[in-house]
Design an enzyme around this catalytic site. Structure first.
Site, mmCIF file in Angstrom:
data_model
loop_
_atom_site.group_PDB
_atom_site.id
_atom_site.type_symbol
_atom_site.label_atom_id
_atom_site.label_comp_id
_atom_site.label_asym_id
_atom_site.label_seq_id
_atom_site.Cartn_x
_atom_site.Cartn_y
_atom_site.Cartn_z
ATOM 1 N N ARG A 72 37.220 68.575 -21.302
ATOM 2 C CA ARG A 72 38.094 69.277 -22.254
ATOM 3 C C ARG A 72 37.540 69.318 -23.684
ATOM 4 O O ARG A 72 38.053 70.026 -24.539
ATOM 5 C CB ARG A 72 39.489 68.635 -22.249
ATOM 6 C CG ARG A 72 40.347 69.121 -21.091
ATOM 7 C CD ARG A 72 41.616 68.319 -20.970
ATOM 8 N NE ARG A 72 41.379 66.998 -20.396
ATOM 9 C CZ ARG A 72 42.287 66.016 -20.343
ATOM 10 N NH1 ARG A 72 43.478 66.211 -20.852
ATOM 11 N NH2 ARG A 72 41.996 64.860 -19.793
ATOM 12 N N LYS A 117 31.404 63.072 -24.159
ATOM 13 C CA LYS A 117 32.602 62.895 -25.001
ATOM 14 C C LYS A 117 32.528 61.668 -25.905
ATOM 15 O O LYS A 117 32.825 61.746 -27.099
ATOM 16 C CB LYS A 117 33.843 62.800 -24.111
ATOM 17 C CG LYS A 117 35.109 62.501 -24.896
ATOM 18 C CD LYS A 117 36.349 62.614 -24.065
ATOM 19 C CE LYS A 117 36.601 61.373 -23.253
ATOM 20 N NZ LYS A 117 37.871 61.463 -22.514
ATOM 21 N N GLN A 146 26.658 54.612 -14.114
ATOM 22 C CA GLN A 146 27.460 55.101 -12.995
ATOM 23 C C GLN A 146 26.923 56.505 -12.712
ATOM 24 O O GLN A 146 27.269 57.449 -13.408
ATOM 25 C CB GLN A 146 28.947 55.164 -13.360
ATOM 26 C CG GLN A 146 29.802 55.599 -12.181
ATOM 27 C CD GLN A 146 31.242 55.950 -12.572
ATOM 28 O OE1 GLN A 146 31.528 56.334 -13.693
ATOM 29 N NE2 GLN A 146 32.141 55.836 -11.615
ATOM 30 N N GLY A 188 35.435 57.484 -9.998
ATOM 31 C CA GLY A 188 36.694 56.866 -10.400
ATOM 32 C C GLY A 188 36.505 55.642 -11.276
ATOM 33 O O GLY A 188 35.419 55.053 -11.332
ATOM 34 N N ASN A 243 50.552 53.094 -18.096
ATOM 35 C CA ASN A 243 49.323 52.310 -18.190
ATOM 36 C C ASN A 243 48.476 52.835 -19.346
ATOM 37 O O ASN A 243 48.208 54.020 -19.446
ATOM 38 C CB ASN A 243 48.569 52.469 -16.855
ATOM 39 C CG ASN A 243 47.190 51.848 -16.892
ATOM 40 O OD1 ASN A 243 46.927 50.957 -17.692
ATOM 41 N ND2 ASN A 243 46.322 52.314 -16.007
ATOM 42 N N ASN A 251 5.663 73.539 -56.656
ATOM 43 C CA ASN A 251 5.028 72.553 -55.770
ATOM 44 C C ASN A 251 4.406 73.176 -54.525
ATOM 45 O O ASN A 251 3.817 72.487 -53.713
ATOM 46 C CB ASN A 251 6.051 71.497 -55.360
ATOM 47 C CG ASN A 251 7.242 72.096 -54.633
ATOM 48 O OD1 ASN A 251 7.575 73.265 -54.829
ATOM 49 N ND2 ASN A 251 7.885 71.310 -53.794
ATOM 50 N N TYR A 252 4.532 74.492 -54.378
ATOM 51 C CA TYR A 252 4.107 75.119 -53.113
ATOM 52 C C TYR A 252 3.297 76.363 -53.430
ATOM 53 O O TYR A 252 3.750 77.262 -54.146
ATOM 54 C CB TYR A 252 5.376 75.476 -52.335
ATOM 55 C CG TYR A 252 5.143 76.060 -50.969
ATOM 56 C CD1 TYR A 252 4.320 75.411 -50.041
ATOM 57 C CD2 TYR A 252 5.755 77.251 -50.584
ATOM 58 C CE1 TYR A 252 4.126 75.958 -48.780
ATOM 59 C CE2 TYR A 252 5.574 77.787 -49.318
ATOM 60 C CZ TYR A 252 4.742 77.135 -48.424
ATOM 61 O OH TYR A 252 4.547 77.656 -47.181
ATOM 62 N N ALA A 261 8.259 75.858 -75.101
ATOM 63 C CA ALA A 261 9.079 76.645 -74.174
ATOM 64 C C ALA A 261 8.291 77.818 -73.601
ATOM 65 O O ALA A 261 7.438 78.400 -74.274
ATOM 66 C CB ALA A 261 10.313 77.152 -74.897
HETATM 67 C C1 UD1 Z 1 43.639 56.479 -16.539
HETATM 68 C C2 UD1 Z 1 44.458 55.557 -15.656
HETATM 69 C C3 UD1 Z 1 45.938 55.808 -15.940
HETATM 70 C C4 UD1 Z 1 46.242 55.624 -17.404
HETATM 71 C C5 UD1 Z 1 45.322 56.482 -18.265
HETATM 72 C C6 UD1 Z 1 45.502 56.133 -19.707
HETATM 73 C C7 UD1 Z 1 43.087 55.306 -13.658
HETATM 74 C C8 UD1 Z 1 42.950 55.634 -12.226
HETATM 75 N N1 UD1 Z 1 44.149 55.797 -14.275
HETATM 76 O O1 UD1 Z 1 43.915 57.795 -16.147
HETATM 77 O O2 UD1 Z 1 46.727 54.945 -15.175
HETATM 78 O O3 UD1 Z 1 47.573 55.906 -17.684
HETATM 79 O O4 UD1 Z 1 43.950 56.247 -17.910
HETATM 80 O O5 UD1 Z 1 44.710 56.980 -20.514
HETATM 81 O O6 UD1 Z 1 42.255 54.611 -14.184
HETATM 82 N N2 UD1 Z 1 35.769 56.716 -15.956
HETATM 83 C C9 UD1 Z 1 34.463 56.425 -15.666
HETATM 84 N N3 UD1 Z 1 33.979 56.794 -14.455
HETATM 85 C C10 UD1 Z 1 34.743 57.431 -13.534
HETATM 86 C C11 UD1 Z 1 36.064 57.738 -13.857
HETATM 87 C C12 UD1 Z 1 36.563 57.352 -15.069
HETATM 88 O O7 UD1 Z 1 33.747 55.848 -16.468
HETATM 89 O O8 UD1 Z 1 34.234 57.720 -12.467
HETATM 90 C C13 UD1 Z 1 36.279 56.293 -17.261
HETATM 91 C C14 UD1 Z 1 36.614 57.479 -18.147
HETATM 92 O O9 UD1 Z 1 35.488 57.822 -18.952
HETATM 93 C C15 UD1 Z 1 37.742 56.948 -18.972
HETATM 94 C C16 UD1 Z 1 38.423 55.935 -18.052
HETATM 95 O O10 UD1 Z 1 37.484 55.612 -17.061
HETATM 96 O O11 UD1 Z 1 37.251 56.264 -20.110
HETATM 97 C C17 UD1 Z 1 39.700 56.483 -17.441
HETATM 98 O O12 UD1 Z 1 39.379 57.537 -16.551
HETATM 99 P P1 UD1 Z 1 40.144 58.910 -16.523
HETATM 100 O O13 UD1 Z 1 39.628 59.740 -15.449
HETATM 101 O O14 UD1 Z 1 40.175 59.483 -17.905
HETATM 102 O O15 UD1 Z 1 41.580 58.438 -16.134
HETATM 103 P P2 UD1 Z 1 42.974 59.032 -16.559
HETATM 104 O O16 UD1 Z 1 43.302 60.155 -15.681
HETATM 105 O O17 UD1 Z 1 43.025 59.245 -18.017
#
Ligand code: UD1
Ligand code: CA
Length: 458
Positions: free
Chosen positions: A18, A25, A75, A80, A172, A388-389, A425
């Site tokens: 986004r 990001k 990663q 996830g 969360n 200078n140039y 001058a």
């Molecule tokens: C996540 C939480 C959600 C919470 C929300 C708050 C999970 C499953 N859910 O959702 O409960 O309310 O954050 O903002 O975690 N990331 C990686 N690698 C991956 C996937 C994610 O590094 O493969 C990192 C993202 O860069 C981010 C964080 O993990 O910093 C959270 O992942 P994201 O996909 O943004 O989860 P949300 O849908 O925001």
């Protein structure tokens, strides 16, 4: 007793679709600092050890940009948040920490004290997992907290939530403190059986709880600290908060700001006490401002040093050093390699590049000083150009001390003007000038009586 060690893991492998950007990001900057660096610094301050940053998109750009002292885990496939933490497993175990703190890398507002509070509470309460939650009026998009008898039982993601669960306002915030052993063993049991097909870190809560572990959640006092950045609108919102924190810090340290909301000061800028900052001033990078300075309206100072008692007005200063009690501007432009001494005056529409202007020298108006040197107490008149140039290469001009360079003089480099020399001058100086010489390097005036009449108006 020494407190048990805690290592932080910063999740920063998200693509940040986004943001609509070619930059990962977490490398976008807020108040002059990358998002992930804000999070990593807060975690480092709270834990006392360098966190592990999990990165993914953008090749090696994240470790290359953020650098030391952090540890990095790649990663390579985004599977996830749980999978992301799993990628840091080796680094977590190598740290030998009894606790692991997990934080998203796109939350630059989290304060070290808040992280420390969660860690301390996890340790004191002997929790296997203690997380931060928040009450949201509009919880859409967040994972919802399922409680049972006051204990947290599970986290359900938006995509997987039932209509009933979607009404839950406790969410969360992606801030967790785990006992390392509980985290690692739970992560091994996480399966991607959810709507997104991802390994969720949030599933650890349910797994740890169902095996008899102790899970808890503290409701954050200031939920705004956990604001995540997903797009440029949120980026500007967190930048604003960070800037106001920075400005407040400087004001508490003795800096006056006429209108702090209009001053844009990067995180690493240093400012001495009794300096006054007027509206519309931008201080960037590793800039250092002395004590008792006046930075007047509309100045932009980047990676530069300004000495005590100096005044800067409506000027642009980049990678330059300016001494004490000097007056700069309005409308001066200092480029890379500019070094200005003490008690100097560098006035309006003066551009300086890769040049040194020594103590007490005056360059008051409409002048270009490129690739050269102006000695102590020399006076440079209006409209002087350092040529200078020559179209192929740059060359240097050296002017000694207590010299006088008359208005509209061109100094054609390479050329040297000795101490105490006086150039009238309108001269174009192409040959070296000895000390104390008088130079007249212009055509003699020709006067033709009566011949001007009628050339313009009768
Ligand atoms: C996540 C939480 C959600 C919470 C929300 C708050 C999970 C499953 N859910 O959702 O409960 O309310 O954050 O903002 O975690 N990331 C990686 N690698 C991956 C996937 C994610 O590094 O493969 C990192 C993202 O860069 C981010 C964080 O993990 O910093 C959270 O992942 P994201 O996909 O943004 O989860 P949300 O849908 O925001
Ligand atoms: Ca000129």
């Amino acid at each position: 007793m020494e407190s048990a060690k805690c290592v932080a893991v910063i999740l920063a492998a998200g693509e940040g679709t986004r943001m609509k950007s070619s930059l990962p990001k977490v490398l976008h900057k807020a108040a002059g600092k990358e998002l992930v660096r804000w999070a990593a610094e807060a975690a480092m301050e709270a834990c006392g050890t360098a966190p592990v940053i999990v990165y993914g998109s953008g090749g090696n750009l994240v470790p290359e940009t953020i650098g030391e002292p952090y540890a990095y885990a790649l990663q390579d496939k985004r599977m996830g948040s749980g999978h992301a933490v799993m990628c840091a497993k080796e680094a977590i175990l190598a740290s030998g920490a009894e606790y692991t703190f997990v934080l998203a890398g796109d939350m630059p507002l989290v304060r070290a004290e808040s992280i420390k509070k969660v860690i301390d509470e996890a340790k004191n309460g002997n929790y296997d997992l203690l997380m931060l939650t928040g009450m949201q009026d509009n919880p859409t998009g967040y994972g919802r907290i399922i409680r049972k008898n006051d204990m947290v039982k599970a986290i359900v993601e938006e995509k997987d939530a039932t209509p009933e669960q979607k009404k839950i306002c406790e969410v969360n915030l992606s801030v967790y403190c785990f006992k390392t052993s509980a985290l690692i063993s739970a992560l091994e049991k996480v399966r991607p059986n959810n709507a997104a097909g991802e390994y969720y870190i949030t599933d650890c809560l349910y797994i740890i709880g169902s095996e008899g572990g102790k899970c808890g959640a503290v409701i954050a006092e200031d939920i705004s600290e956990c604001t995540g950045v997903n797009d440029r609108v949120q980026l500007s919102a967190v930048s604003k908060v960070l800037r106001s924190r920075i400005n407040e810090k400087h004001m508490r340290n003795g800096v006056t700001m006429i209108d702090p909301e209009s001053c844009y000061i990067d995180a690493e800028v240093e400012i001495g006490r009794d300096t006054i900052i007027y509206p519309g001033v931008i201080l960037e990078g590793k800039t250092k401002i002395g004590e008792g300075c006046e930075l007047l309206q509309g100045s932009r100072i980047v990676d530069s040093e300004i000495g005590n008692g100096t005044t800067v007005q409506n000027s642009v200063i980049e990678s330059a050093v300016v001494g004490e009690n000097t007056k700069v501007g309005p409308y001066a432009y200092f480029r890379k390699g500019t070094v200005i001494g003490n008690n100097c005056r560098v006035g309006d529409f003066v551009e300086v590049k890769n040049a040194q202007i020594k103590d007490g020298a005056k360059v008051s108006h409409l002048t270009y000083v490129g690739d050269g040197e102006i000695g102590e107490e020399t006076n440079v008149g209006c409209g002087v150009v350092f040529g200078n140039y020559d179209g192929k290469k740059k060359a240097r001009t050296v002017v000694g001390k207590k010299a006088f360079i008359g208005c509209n003089t061109n100094l054609i480099a390479p050329v040297t003007v000795g101490d105490g020399a006086y150039i009238v001058a309108g001269s174009t100086v192409t040959e070296d000038v000895p000390a104390d010489a008088l130079v007249i390097a212009r055509a003699r005036q020709v006067v033709k009586l009566g011949r001007g009449k009628g050339r313009y108006k009768d």
